[in-house]
Design a protein around this motif. Structure first.
Motif, PDB file in Angstrom:
ATOM      1  N   VAL A  74       0.835  -1.214   0.000  1.00  0.00           N
ATOM      2  CA  VAL A  74       0.000   0.000   0.000  1.00  0.00           C
ATOM      3  C   VAL A  74       0.870   1.263   0.000  1.00  0.00           C
ATOM      4  N   LEU A  75       2.025   1.207   0.641  1.00  0.00           N
ATOM      5  CA  LEU A  75       2.907   2.380   0.680  1.00  0.00           C
ATOM      6  C   LEU A  75       3.494   2.703  -0.697  1.00  0.00           C
ATOM      7  N   GLY A  76       3.334   1.775  -1.655  1.00  0.00           N
ATOM      8  CA  GLY A  76       3.686   2.104  -3.034  1.00  0.00           C
ATOM      9  C   GLY A  76       4.988   1.518  -3.533  1.00  0.00           C
ATOM     10  N   VAL A  77       5.518   0.520  -2.825  1.00  0.00           N
ATOM     11  CA  VAL A  77       6.742  -0.135  -3.309  1.00  0.00           C
ATOM     12  C   VAL A  77       6.454  -0.829  -4.636  1.00  0.00           C
ATOM     13  N   ASN A  78       7.368  -0.691  -5.576  1.00  0.00           N
ATOM     14  CA  ASN A  78       7.228  -1.378  -6.852  1.00  0.00           C
ATOM     15  C   ASN A  78       7.028  -2.876  -6.616  1.00  0.00           C
ATOM     16  N   GLY A  79       6.030  -3.431  -7.304  1.00  0.00           N
ATOM     17  CA  GLY A  79       5.657  -4.829  -7.078  1.00  0.00           C
ATOM     18  C   GLY A  79       6.785  -5.814  -7.314  1.00  0.00           C
ATOM     19  N   GLN A  80       7.670  -5.479  -8.236  1.00  0.00           N
ATOM     20  CA  GLN A  80       8.759  -6.418  -8.523  1.00  0.00           C
ATOM     21  C   GLN A  80       9.728  -6.491  -7.348  1.00  0.00           C
ATOM     22  N   LEU A  81       9.961  -5.356  -6.689  1.00  0.00           N
ATOM     23  CA  LEU A  81      10.802  -5.366  -5.493  1.00  0.00           C
ATOM     24  C   LEU A  81      10.128  -6.133  -4.370  1.00  0.00           C
ATOM     25  N   LEU A  82       8.832  -5.930  -4.266  1.00  0.00           N
ATOM     26  CA  LEU A  82       8.086  -6.571  -3.174  1.00  0.00           C
ATOM     27  C   LEU A  82       7.970  -8.079  -3.400  1.00  0.00           C
ATOM     28  N   MET A  83       7.752  -8.483  -4.645  1.00  0.00           N
ATOM     29  CA  MET A  83       7.613  -9.912  -4.949  1.00  0.00           C
ATOM     30  C   MET A  83       8.879 -10.665  -4.565  1.00  0.00           C
ATOM     31  N   HIS A  84      10.029 -10.069  -4.889  1.00  0.00           N
ATOM     32  CA  HIS A  84      11.287 -10.737  -4.557  1.00  0.00           C
ATOM     33  C   HIS A  84      11.486 -10.796  -3.034  1.00  0.00           C
ATOM     34  N   TYR A  85      11.039  -9.743  -2.351  1.00  0.00           N
ATOM     35  CA  TYR A  85      11.149  -9.718  -0.887  1.00  0.00           C
ATOM     36  C   TYR A  85      10.270 -10.810  -0.266  1.00  0.00           C
ATOM     37  N   ALA A  86       9.047 -10.928  -0.776  1.00  0.00           N
ATOM     38  CA  ALA A  86       8.140 -11.970  -0.258  1.00  0.00           C
ATOM     39  C   ALA A  86       8.734 -13.353  -0.485  1.00  0.00           C
ATOM     40  N   ALA A  87       9.364 -13.532  -1.646  1.00  0.00           N
ATOM     41  CA  ALA A  87      10.003 -14.820  -1.936  1.00  0.00           C
ATOM     42  C   ALA A  87      11.146 -15.079  -0.952  1.00  0.00           C
ATOM     43  N   LEU A  88      11.895 -14.008  -0.669  1.00  0.00           N
ATOM     44  CA  LEU A  88      13.006 -14.111   0.271  1.00  0.00           C
ATOM     45  C   LEU A  88      12.510 -14.504   1.669  1.00  0.00           C
ATOM     46  N   LEU A  89      11.339 -14.005   2.045  1.00  0.00           N
ATOM     47  CA  LEU A  89      10.758 -14.346   3.348  1.00  0.00           C
ATOM     48  C   LEU A  89      10.161 -15.748   3.347  1.00  0.00           C
ATOM     49  N   GLY A  90      10.152 -16.384   2.175  1.00  0.00           N
ATOM     50  CA  GLY A  90       9.643 -17.749   2.079  1.00  0.00           C
ATOM     51  C   GLY A  90       8.126 -17.832   2.021  1.00  0.00           C
ATOM     52  N   MET A  91       7.474 -16.757   1.604  1.00  0.00           N
ATOM     53  CA  MET A  91       6.007 -16.767   1.561  1.00  0.00           C
ATOM     54  C   MET A  91       5.504 -17.545   0.351  1.00  0.00           C
ATOM     55  N   PRO A  92       4.607 -18.499   0.559  1.00  0.00           N
ATOM     56  CA  PRO A  92       3.978 -19.153  -0.591  1.00  0.00           C
ATOM     57  C   PRO A  92       3.189 -18.127  -1.420  1.00  0.00           C
ATOM     58  N   TRP A  93       3.036 -18.408  -2.715  1.00  0.00           N
ATOM     59  CA  TRP A  93       2.429 -17.467  -3.652  1.00  0.00           C
ATOM     60  C   TRP A  93       1.048 -17.006  -3.180  1.00  0.00           C
TER      61      TRP A  93
END
Lengths: 103, 273
Positions: free
Chosen positions: A49-68
Motif C-alpha cells: 500500500v505504501l507504493g513499493v514497486n511490485g517487482q521489489l516486493l515480490m522478490h522480498y516476499a520470496a526471500l521471506l519464504g512466503m507461498p504465492w
C-alpha cells in the motif's frame, strides 16, 4: 524503502545481515516510522500500500519464504486494512474479494 | 548479414516457479513450444545470443536508471531470486566481453547506451535461458530496456535501439541470435496477478507479426497502463526485436495461463535484409 529492498534482494551479504539483525540494516536507510515498522515486521500488505514497486516486493516476499497464495492474500489484506495503493504503478485494479488466478 | 535468429518470449517467474499450481497439460504444451524455440535457435548455430530484456531491479535502480543498457562481461550470474522459488538453480552464464564491446561501439553511433561489466540475471533472463539454452553453453549478451521505473524511453526509441542493434550485429562476423522477452498485457506482482487482456495481446501480436511499425509505435503509456497493466510497458523489448529483424512474425504459442500471470508467448520472426 525501495532502495533497501533493492539492496536486500540482490545482495546475499545484506540478506545474511538482515536475518541476523534487522534494525542494524534498516538504520542505514531514510525511513518513516510507518515504513520502518512495515519492513521490520515483514508486513507485505502495508509495504504494498505504501507504493513499493511490485517487482521489489515480490522478490522480498520470496526471500521471506512466503507461498504465492499467501503473498497475494497479504497484498489484498493490506488494501482492505489501509486503503488503496498510495504511489507508483502497481495499484490494485481488481476487487478485494476477487481471486484472479484462483489464489 | 550475421543476424541468424530472432524471436520473442515470456519470462514471468511463474513459468518455472509455479508449475505445480498449473494445469500440467497446458504447461507441457507451452514448455514444449518454448523448448522448440531453443531447438530452432540451436539449429542455426549462433555464436552468441543477445537477450533484449526488461529486468526488475536486479541491477538498475532509480538512483541511476539507464533507459538502455548492454552487458559487457565474460560471464554473468543468475538467478538473483531464491532458486527454489524460481525453479532454476544458480549458475554462471558465459558472456563475450570483446564482442559486447564491438556491438556497443557500433550501437552508440545512433543510440546512447549504458554498459555494465557486472550484471546479475533475474527471472527476466533466466526463465528464457532455462528453455532456450538449458546447458548455459552459448555466450549471452544481455541488453536491458527500462520498463519498470518511469519515465520510460518512448516506444520509437525502443525501435531505434532495435535498428542500432541490427546495424551492430551486421557489422560483426559472428552469427548472432536475438531474443526479446517481456509480457504483453499483464499485472504482475500485484493482487491482479493472473489478469490478462487477451484481445489486447492478440492485437499487439497481429501488429508485431506484420511488423507494422506505425501501429506498434502508436500505443501511449497511459493507454497501455489502462488496458495492459504496468507489465504492458515491456512491449518495448518485442518492438526492438521487430526493428532488428525487419521480417514477419510467426506465433508458435500464445495462451493466457493465469497462474503464470501472463499471456504465455513464443514467437519467431524472419530476418530480412
Amino acid at each position: 524503502m525501495q532502495k533497501f529492498l533493492f539492496d536486500l534482494n540482490r545482495d546475499r551479504a545484506v540478506q545474511q545481515e538482515f536475518r541476523a539483525d534487522r534494525p542494524a540494516v534498516l538504520n542505514r536507510y531514510d525511513l518513516s516510522a510507518e515504513e520502518r515498522g512495515a519492513l521490520e515486521t515483514g508486513d507485505i500488505g502495508l509495504i504494498y500500500v505504501l507504493g513499493v514497486n511490485g517487482q521489489l516486493l515480490m522478490h522480498y516476499a520470496a526471500l521471506l519464504g512466503m507461498p504465492w497464495a499467501d503473498y497475494i492474500a497479504a497484498m489484498r489484506a493490506g488494501v482492505s486494512r489501509h486503503g488503496p495503493v498510495r504511489a507508483g504503478v502497481y495499484a490494485m485494479t481488481t476487487g478485494v474479494d476477487e481471486k484472479v488466478a484462483n489464489v | 548479414m550475421s543476424l541468424v535468429f530472432a524471436g520473442i518470449c515470456s519470462h514471468a517467474p511463474g513459468i518455472t516457479g509455479r508449475t505445480h499450481l498449473a494445469d500440467p497439460l497446458i504447461t507441457k504444451e507451452f514448455h514444449d513450444a518454448y523448448r522448440g524455440m531453443g531447438e530452432e535457435l540451436a539449429a542455426v548455430k549462433p555464436d552468441a545470443l543477445i537477450v533484449v530484456a526488461a529486468e526488475h531491479f536486479g541491477n538498475f535502480f532509480m538512483n541511476n536508471m539507464p533507459s538502455f543498457a548492454v552487458g559487457m562481461a565474460d560471464s554473468y550470474q543468475g538467478p538473483i531470486e531464491d532458486p527454489q522459488w524460481l525453479g532454476i538453480p544458480r549458475t554462471t552464464i558465459p558472456g563475450d566481453a570483446p564482442l559486447s564491446l564491438r556491438l556497443i561501439r557500433e550501437m552508440m553511433q545512433t543510440v546512447d547506451l549504458a554498459y555494465a561489466e557486472e550484471w546479475k540475471f533475474d527471472h527476466g533472463i533466466m526463465v528464457p535461458l532455462s528453455f532456450l539454452t538449458p546447458r548455459y553453453d552459448l555466450p549471452v549478451i544481455p541488453m536491458n530496456i527500462n520498463c519498470q521505473g518511469p519515465p520510460l524511453a518512448p516506444l520509437h526509441r525502443a525501435w531505434a535501439l532495435g535498428e542500432a542493434l541490427r546495424r551492430a550485429v551486421d557489422s560483426v562476423p559472428e552469427r548472432i541470435a536475438v531474443v526479446g522477452t517481456g509480457g504483453i498485457s499483464h499485472w504482475p506482482a500485484t493482487p491482479d496477478s493472473g489478469k490478462v487482456n487477451e484481445e489486447w495481446d492478440r492485437e499487439f501480436l497481429r501488429r508485431w507479426q506484420a511488423n507494422n511499425k506505425p501501429a506498434m509505435l502508436s500505443y501511449t503509456d497511459e493507454a497501455t497502463y489502462r488496458d495492459a497493466g504496468q507489465g504492458g510497458f515491456e512491449i518495448r523489448t518485442f518492438i526492438s526485436v521487430a526493428a532488428a529483424a525487419r521480417g514477419r512474425g510467426q506465433v508458435q504459442f500464445y495462451r493466457p495461463i493465469p497462474i503464470f500471470a501472463v499471456g504465455c508467448t513464443v514467437a519467431t520472426m524472419s530476418i530480412e535484409a
